[in-house]
Scaffold this motif. Structure first.
Motif, short mmCIF file in Angstrom:
data_model
loop_
_atom_site.label_atom_id
_atom_site.label_comp_id
_atom_site.label_asym_id
_atom_site.label_seq_id
_atom_site.Cartn_x
_atom_site.Cartn_y
_atom_site.Cartn_z
N ILE A 112 -10.39 16.80 10.40
CA ILE A 112 -9.73 17.07 11.38
C ILE A 112 -9.45 16.19 12.31
N PHE A 113 -9.88 15.00 12.41
CA PHE A 113 -9.62 13.93 13.16
C PHE A 113 -8.63 12.85 12.90
N PRO A 114 -7.63 12.57 13.64
CA PRO A 114 -6.35 11.67 13.24
C PRO A 114 -7.04 10.34 12.99
N ALA A 115 -8.22 9.94 13.39
CA ALA A 115 -8.85 8.71 13.21
C ALA A 115 -9.55 8.74 11.87
N HIS A 116 -9.38 9.71 11.13
CA HIS A 116 -10.23 9.79 9.86
C HIS A 116 -9.00 9.31 8.67
N TYR A 117 -7.68 9.26 9.17
CA TYR A 117 -6.82 8.86 8.29
C TYR A 117 -6.17 7.68 8.41
N ARG A 118 -6.18 6.86 7.25
CA ARG A 118 -5.56 5.51 7.39
C ARG A 118 -4.24 5.23 7.25
N LEU A 119 -3.40 6.16 6.62
CA LEU A 119 -1.90 6.06 6.56
C LEU A 119 -1.13 7.18 6.84
N TRP A 120 -0.11 6.80 7.62
CA TRP A 120 0.73 7.89 8.27
C TRP A 120 2.15 7.71 8.01
N GLN A 125 0.80 -1.16 -0.11
CA GLN A 125 0.10 -0.19 -0.09
C GLN A 125 0.92 1.40 0.16
N VAL A 126 0.27 2.36 -0.03
CA VAL A 126 0.99 3.60 0.07
C VAL A 126 1.94 4.00 1.19
N GLN A 127 2.98 4.18 1.04
CA GLN A 127 4.03 4.79 2.20
C GLN A 127 4.22 6.28 1.86
N LEU A 128 4.42 6.87 3.04
CA LEU A 128 4.45 8.32 3.35
C LEU A 128 5.80 8.71 3.97
N VAL A 129 6.67 9.51 3.50
CA VAL A 129 7.71 9.60 4.14
C VAL A 129 8.05 11.44 4.15
N GLU A 130 8.09 11.81 5.40
CA GLU A 130 8.14 13.30 5.52
C GLU A 130 9.71 13.76 5.50
N SER A 131 9.86 14.87 5.37
CA SER A 131 11.35 15.45 5.49
C SER A 131 11.34 16.82 5.64
N GLY A 132 12.30 17.59 6.00
CA GLY A 132 12.23 19.04 6.17
C GLY A 132 12.22 19.49 7.35
N GLY A 133 12.04 18.86 8.46
CA GLY A 133 11.97 19.38 9.79
C GLY A 133 13.56 19.72 10.30
N GLY A 134 13.58 20.32 11.37
CA GLY A 134 14.96 20.74 12.00
C GLY A 134 14.80 21.77 12.85
N LEU A 135 15.75 22.21 13.62
CA LEU A 135 15.61 23.45 14.32
C LEU A 135 15.70 24.59 13.84
N VAL A 136 14.97 25.54 14.24
CA VAL A 136 14.77 27.12 13.77
C VAL A 136 14.41 27.86 14.81
N GLN A 137 14.90 28.82 14.76
CA GLN A 137 14.66 30.27 15.82
C GLN A 137 13.21 30.78 15.65
N ALA A 138 12.70 31.06 16.77
CA ALA A 138 11.20 31.56 16.66
C ALA A 138 11.21 32.73 15.53
N GLY A 139 10.19 32.74 14.69
CA GLY A 139 10.01 33.77 13.74
C GLY A 139 10.44 33.48 12.32
N GLY A 140 11.24 32.16 12.34
CA GLY A 140 11.77 31.60 11.21
C GLY A 140 10.68 30.76 10.33
N SER A 141 11.20 30.06 9.32
CA SER A 141 10.44 29.25 8.43
C SER A 141 10.90 27.79 8.03
N LEU A 142 10.02 26.85 7.93
CA LEU A 142 10.60 25.59 7.47
C LEU A 142 9.66 25.15 6.39
N ARG A 143 9.98 24.39 5.72
CA ARG A 143 9.00 23.84 4.51
C ARG A 143 9.29 22.07 4.76
N LEU A 144 7.88 21.59 5.12
CA LEU A 144 8.19 20.09 5.29
C LEU A 144 7.61 19.55 3.84
#
Length: 124
Positions: free
Chosen positions: A106-114, A1-20
């Motif tokens: 909006i509910f986690p239970a609505h989503y099958r794949l993580w 089945q479908v696999q999901l892979v996240e990336s883009g996290g990290g450490l950032v100062q308040a006010g900064g930006s990230l794109r996941l």
């Protein structure tokens, strides 16, 4: 089945930006409702943003509306979460989720794949 892979996290100062990014392999990506959720230590997993499949519409939690933007590139099987004006309270593990159920919201239970999650840490 479908696999999901996240990336883009990290450490950032308040006010900064990230794109996941979340890349989906397998399945018909363009038909999926995609969501971003986050979970901080000692707290329940909470809704961040959602985007529907074809003719996409978006939803945001009030805590991130105006600061975060969810988008998708169906040609790349990828959903993004652009995070601006980050705050320390945004610190959490961010999870990408998917479902074929068109009424998922909006509910986690609505989503099958993580995905496995990507850590976002915002320092003050």
């Amino acid at each position: 089945q479908v696999q999901l892979v996240e990336s883009g996290g990290g450490l950032v100062q308040a006010g900064g930006s990230l794109r996941l990014s979340c890349v989906a392999s397998g399945g018909s990506f363009s038909s999926y409702v995609m969501g971003w959720f986050r979970q901080a230590p000692g707290k329940e997993r909470e809704f961040v943003a959602r985007i529907s499949g074809s003719a996409p519409s978006t939803n945001y939690d009030d805590s991130v509306r105006g600061r975060f933007t969810i988008s998708r590139d169906n040609a790349k099987n990828t959903v993004y979460l652009e995070m601006n004006s980050l705050r320390p309270e945004d610190t959490a593990v961010y999870y990408c989720a998917a479902t074929t159920w068109n009424y998922a919201n909006i509910f986690p239970a609505h989503y099958r794949l993580w995905g496995q999650g990507t850590q976002v840490t915002v320092s003050s």
